[in-house]
Design a protein around this motif. Structure first.
Motif, mmCIF file in Angstrom:
data_model
loop_
_atom_site.group_PDB
_atom_site.id
_atom_site.type_symbol
_atom_site.label_atom_id
_atom_site.label_comp_id
_atom_site.label_asym_id
_atom_site.label_seq_id
_atom_site.Cartn_x
_atom_site.Cartn_y
_atom_site.Cartn_z
ATOM 1 N N LEU A 1 0.826 -1.204 0.000
ATOM 2 C CA LEU A 1 0.000 0.000 0.000
ATOM 3 C C LEU A 1 0.862 1.256 0.000
ATOM 4 C CD1 LEU A 1 -2.732 -1.012 2.617
ATOM 5 C CD2 LEU A 1 -2.844 -1.186 0.121
ATOM 6 N N LYS A 2 0.482 2.207 -0.837
ATOM 7 C CA LYS A 2 1.135 3.514 -0.828
ATOM 8 C C LYS A 2 0.601 4.329 0.341
ATOM 9 C CE LYS A 2 1.395 3.519 -5.889
ATOM 10 N NZ LYS A 2 0.970 4.220 -7.134
ATOM 11 N N THR A 3 1.415 5.282 0.784
ATOM 12 C CA THR A 3 0.975 6.136 1.885
ATOM 13 C C THR A 3 -0.228 6.961 1.478
ATOM 14 O OG1 THR A 3 3.263 6.283 2.645
ATOM 15 C CG2 THR A 3 1.700 7.883 3.540
ATOM 16 N N GLU A 4 -0.164 7.537 0.274
ATOM 17 C CA GLU A 4 -1.275 8.306 -0.261
ATOM 18 C C GLU A 4 -1.429 7.979 -1.729
ATOM 19 O OE1 GLU A 4 -0.856 12.449 0.433
ATOM 20 O OE2 GLU A 4 -0.864 12.291 2.619
ATOM 21 N N ALA A 5 -2.643 7.935 -2.194
ATOM 22 C CA ALA A 5 -2.912 7.673 -3.614
ATOM 23 C C ALA A 5 -4.326 8.138 -3.926
ATOM 24 C CB ALA A 5 -2.755 6.198 -3.948
ATOM 25 N N THR A 6 -4.526 8.511 -5.156
ATOM 26 C CA THR A 6 -5.858 8.926 -5.596
ATOM 27 C C THR A 6 -6.300 8.065 -6.759
ATOM 28 O OG1 THR A 6 -4.906 10.592 -7.083
ATOM 29 C CG2 THR A 6 -5.518 11.308 -4.856
ATOM 30 N N ALA A 7 -7.581 7.906 -6.877
ATOM 31 C CA ALA A 7 -8.161 7.152 -7.982
ATOM 32 C C ALA A 7 -9.457 7.836 -8.398
ATOM 33 C CB ALA A 7 -8.433 5.710 -7.564
ATOM 34 N N ASP A 8 -9.837 7.603 -9.616
ATOM 35 C CA ASP A 8 -11.127 8.100 -10.082
ATOM 36 C C ASP A 8 -12.211 7.179 -9.536
ATOM 37 O OD1 ASP A 8 -9.887 10.113 -11.584
ATOM 38 O OD2 ASP A 8 -9.582 8.750 -13.277
ATOM 39 N N VAL A 9 -13.112 7.732 -8.728
ATOM 40 C CA VAL A 9 -14.167 6.947 -8.094
ATOM 41 C C VAL A 9 -15.489 7.245 -8.798
ATOM 42 C CG1 VAL A 9 -15.377 6.418 -5.950
ATOM 43 C CG2 VAL A 9 -12.939 6.999 -5.898
ATOM 44 N N TYR A 10 -16.148 6.177 -9.260
ATOM 45 C CA TYR A 10 -17.406 6.313 -9.996
ATOM 46 C C TYR A 10 -18.513 5.563 -9.258
ATOM 47 C CZ TYR A 10 -14.124 7.491 -13.747
ATOM 48 O OH TYR A 10 -13.122 8.040 -14.499
ATOM 49 N N PRO A 11 -19.611 6.230 -8.932
ATOM 50 C CA PRO A 11 -20.749 5.512 -8.341
ATOM 51 C C PRO A 11 -21.588 4.849 -9.432
ATOM 52 C CG PRO A 11 -21.219 7.857 -8.441
ATOM 53 C CD PRO A 11 -19.815 7.685 -8.971
ATOM 54 N N ILE A 12 -22.016 3.623 -9.171
ATOM 55 C CA ILE A 12 -22.888 2.902 -10.096
ATOM 56 C C ILE A 12 -24.090 2.396 -9.303
ATOM 57 C CG2 ILE A 12 -23.120 0.938 -11.663
ATOM 58 C CD1 ILE A 12 -20.174 1.067 -12.220
ATOM 59 N N GLN A 13 -25.268 2.865 -9.662
ATOM 60 C CA GLN A 13 -26.484 2.392 -9.022
ATOM 61 C C GLN A 13 -27.041 1.225 -9.827
ATOM 62 O OE1 GLN A 13 -27.768 3.718 -6.039
ATOM 63 N NE2 GLN A 13 -28.969 1.821 -6.116
ATOM 64 N N LEU A 14 -27.089 0.049 -9.204
ATOM 65 C CA LEU A 14 -27.566 -1.153 -9.878
ATOM 66 C C LEU A 14 -29.079 -1.287 -9.680
ATOM 67 C CD1 LEU A 14 -24.722 -3.574 -8.720
ATOM 68 C CD2 LEU A 14 -24.820 -2.220 -10.821
ATOM 69 N N HIS A 15 -29.776 -1.697 -10.743
ATOM 70 C CA HIS A 15 -31.238 -1.754 -10.689
ATOM 71 C C HIS A 15 -31.795 -3.135 -11.037
ATOM 72 C CE1 HIS A 15 -31.373 2.619 -10.300
ATOM 73 N NE2 HIS A 15 -30.511 2.689 -11.303
ATOM 74 N N GLY A 16 -30.952 -4.087 -11.438
ATOM 75 C CA GLY A 16 -31.435 -5.391 -11.880
ATOM 76 C C GLY A 16 -32.094 -6.177 -10.760
ATOM 77 N N ASN A 17 -32.973 -7.087 -11.140
ATOM 78 C CA ASN A 17 -33.617 -7.967 -10.163
ATOM 79 C C ASN A 17 -32.638 -9.056 -9.732
ATOM 80 O OD1 ASN A 17 -36.098 -6.611 -10.268
ATOM 81 N ND2 ASN A 17 -36.694 -7.756 -12.104
ATOM 82 N N LEU A 18 -32.459 -9.204 -8.446
ATOM 83 C CA LEU A 18 -31.545 -10.215 -7.923
ATOM 84 C C LEU A 18 -32.326 -11.466 -7.544
ATOM 85 C CD1 LEU A 18 -29.250 -8.081 -5.569
ATOM 86 C CD2 LEU A 18 -28.997 -8.550 -8.017
ATOM 87 N N PRO A 19 -31.760 -12.641 -7.796
ATOM 88 C CA PRO A 19 -32.437 -13.879 -7.366
ATOM 89 C C PRO A 19 -32.471 -13.959 -5.852
ATOM 90 C CG PRO A 19 -30.231 -14.352 -8.168
ATOM 91 C CD PRO A 19 -30.484 -12.910 -8.478
ATOM 92 N N ARG A 20 -33.401 -14.724 -5.345
ATOM 93 C CA ARG A 20 -33.514 -14.887 -3.899
ATOM 94 C C ARG A 20 -32.377 -15.761 -3.373
ATOM 95 N NH1 ARG A 20 -39.391 -16.727 -2.159
ATOM 96 N NH2 ARG A 20 -38.373 -16.434 -0.137
ATOM 97 N N ALA A 21 -31.941 -15.453 -2.163
ATOM 98 C CA ALA A 21 -30.899 -16.273 -1.533
ATOM 99 C C ALA A 21 -31.431 -17.670 -1.272
ATOM 100 C CB ALA A 21 -30.452 -15.621 -0.227
ATOM 101 N N LEU A 22 -30.531 -18.636 -1.290
ATOM 102 C CA LEU A 22 -30.923 -20.024 -1.057
ATOM 103 C C LEU A 22 -31.366 -20.224 0.391
ATOM 104 C CD1 LEU A 22 -28.026 -21.889 -2.917
ATOM 105 C CD2 LEU A 22 -30.340 -21.464 -3.734
ATOM 106 N N THR A 23 -32.368 -21.057 0.567
ATOM 107 C CA THR A 23 -32.820 -21.427 1.900
ATOM 108 C C THR A 23 -32.199 -22.764 2.280
ATOM 109 O OG1 THR A 23 -34.927 -20.279 1.576
ATOM 110 C CG2 THR A 23 -34.825 -21.905 3.348
ATOM 111 N N LEU A 24 -31.510 -22.796 3.404
ATOM 112 C CA LEU A 24 -30.816 -24.004 3.829
ATOM 113 C C LEU A 24 -31.717 -24.844 4.719
ATOM 114 C CD1 LEU A 24 -27.264 -22.587 4.686
ATOM 115 C CD2 LEU A 24 -28.057 -23.628 2.545
ATOM 116 N N ASP A 25 -31.782 -26.112 4.434
ATOM 117 C CA ASP A 25 -32.519 -27.075 5.247
ATOM 118 C C ASP A 25 -31.500 -27.965 5.954
ATOM 119 O OD1 ASP A 25 -34.347 -28.735 6.406
ATOM 120 O OD2 ASP A 25 -34.830 -29.847 4.566
ATOM 121 N N ARG A 26 -31.335 -27.774 7.236
ATOM 122 C CA ARG A 26 -30.320 -28.506 7.990
ATOM 123 C C ARG A 26 -30.890 -29.816 8.514
ATOM 124 N NH1 ARG A 26 -25.829 -25.503 9.031
ATOM 125 N NH2 ARG A 26 -26.003 -23.250 8.675
ATOM 126 N N ARG A 27 -30.129 -30.893 8.280
ATOM 127 C CA ARG A 27 -30.526 -32.199 8.785
ATOM 128 C C ARG A 27 -29.297 -32.894 9.358
ATOM 129 N NH1 ARG A 27 -34.137 -34.569 3.688
ATOM 130 N NH2 ARG A 27 -35.613 -32.798 3.562
#
Length: 320
Positions: free
Chosen positions: A166-192
């Protein structure tokens, strides 16, 4: 747009962030790379860390539905949308790096399928040669290396390279991206309850494993031995095919890779397919009544004896 992009799901934590940045730093060797941070809200601290590691562009990709979700099956939709958003004509991405580990490898494969790329999986070396990506992967338990070449990207891979410089100081171009796509549902775990008394093979310090030369009575003794020594039970493919041990305990190229301190192989001949599942750093102790068995060529300690007499004697000694 940089040809190398590292993608970090921020729900995977600081360790995944540092590992991905370290890999990008090693592959780039001074060339610019971009970092895509995926989360439910932007993190100025993570963006600063990416810049200090050498990222020229940092994309804060935010989807409010992500929350603390860390499942690759859900993240692939968000990451795919982010990568499509930053791609520009004439600035094609050659290599996408994911944090090393099982989750990163799974996400790399899912992204390669979603974006029509090439999945390289867990690599031990990566570099760019013109527009091509050159990769090396370990095979046969680290005993061989495969050389791969992807002529056209994007290629998706994981590389374990340690923490970034890691450098002590550094700059980068920071771009915000707002995502709008539909995400699949998280998996439901069935513990046995599996009914297994022994711990899993992964992470075991001692594995007691049986092969073709051991019958049902012998595997009962091997299980007792594993319990007595604080280890766990494994088996070769012929033992699994014979029903002596469940498939989840198969060691080998078509089973599980293990890296215990001690691997006790009883009645195992020592084929390459089986040994590919045992780490080169493990100490192999072999018991076989055939003095010409290949297992003795790689064993640190070998005993030529029938298991029918040796295992009961060993168990009696442990009880005493």
């Amino acid at each position: 747009m940089s040809r190398i992009v590292t993608v970090i799901p921020q729900a995977w934590g600081a360790q995944a962030l540092e590992a991905a940045l370290g890999a990008a730093q090693q592959v780039c060797a001074g060339e610019a790379f971009a970092a895509v941070l995926v989360s439910s809200q932007p993190s100025a601290r993570d963006a600063e860390l990416a810049a200090r590691a050498g990222a020229r562009q940092v994309y804060q990709s935010v989807h409010p539905a992500l929350g603390e979700c860390d499942e690759p099956q859900v993240l692939v939709a968000a990451v795919g949308e982010a990568l499509r958003a930053i791609s520009r004509p004439g600035g094609e991405v050659s290599l996408v790096l994911l944090p090393p580990g099982p989750q990163g490898e799974e996400l790399a494969a899912l992204l390669a399928d979603d974006l029509e790329g090439q999945a390289l999986g867990r690599c031990v070396a990566l570099q760019l040669e013109g527009d091509a990506v050159l990769a090396e992967r370990a095979a046969w338990g680290g005993r061989m290396r495969l050389s791969l070449r992807v002529a056209r990207g994007p290629a998706f891979a994981c590389l374990r390279a340690g923490r970034p410089q890691l450098k002590t100081e550094a700059t980068a171009d920071v771009y915000p991206i707002q995502l709008h796509g539909n995400l699949p549902r998280a998996l439901t775990l069935d513990r046995r309850e599996s009914g297994q008394r022994l711990p899993p093979l992964e992470g075991a310090r001692l594995v007691v494993s049986g092969g073709r030369g051991v019958n049902e009575q012998g595997f009962a003794l091997l299980e007792q031995l594993a319990l007595s020594l604080g280890g766990t039970l494994g088996g070769s493919l012929p033992a699994v095919d014979a029903g002596m041990v469940p498939v989840l305990r198969q060691v080998g190229v078509s089973g599980t890779f293990v890296s215990p301190q001690i691997y006790l192989a009883v009645g195992i001949s020592g084929t390459l397919q089986h040994l590919a599942g045992v780490s080169l750093d493990s100490c192999i102790v072999a018991i076989n009544q055939d003095p010409e068995a290949d297992i003795f060529k790689v064993a640190s300690l070998g005993v030529v004896a029938p298991w029918e007499t040796l295992l009961p004697a060993l168990l009696d000694s442990l009880r005493q």
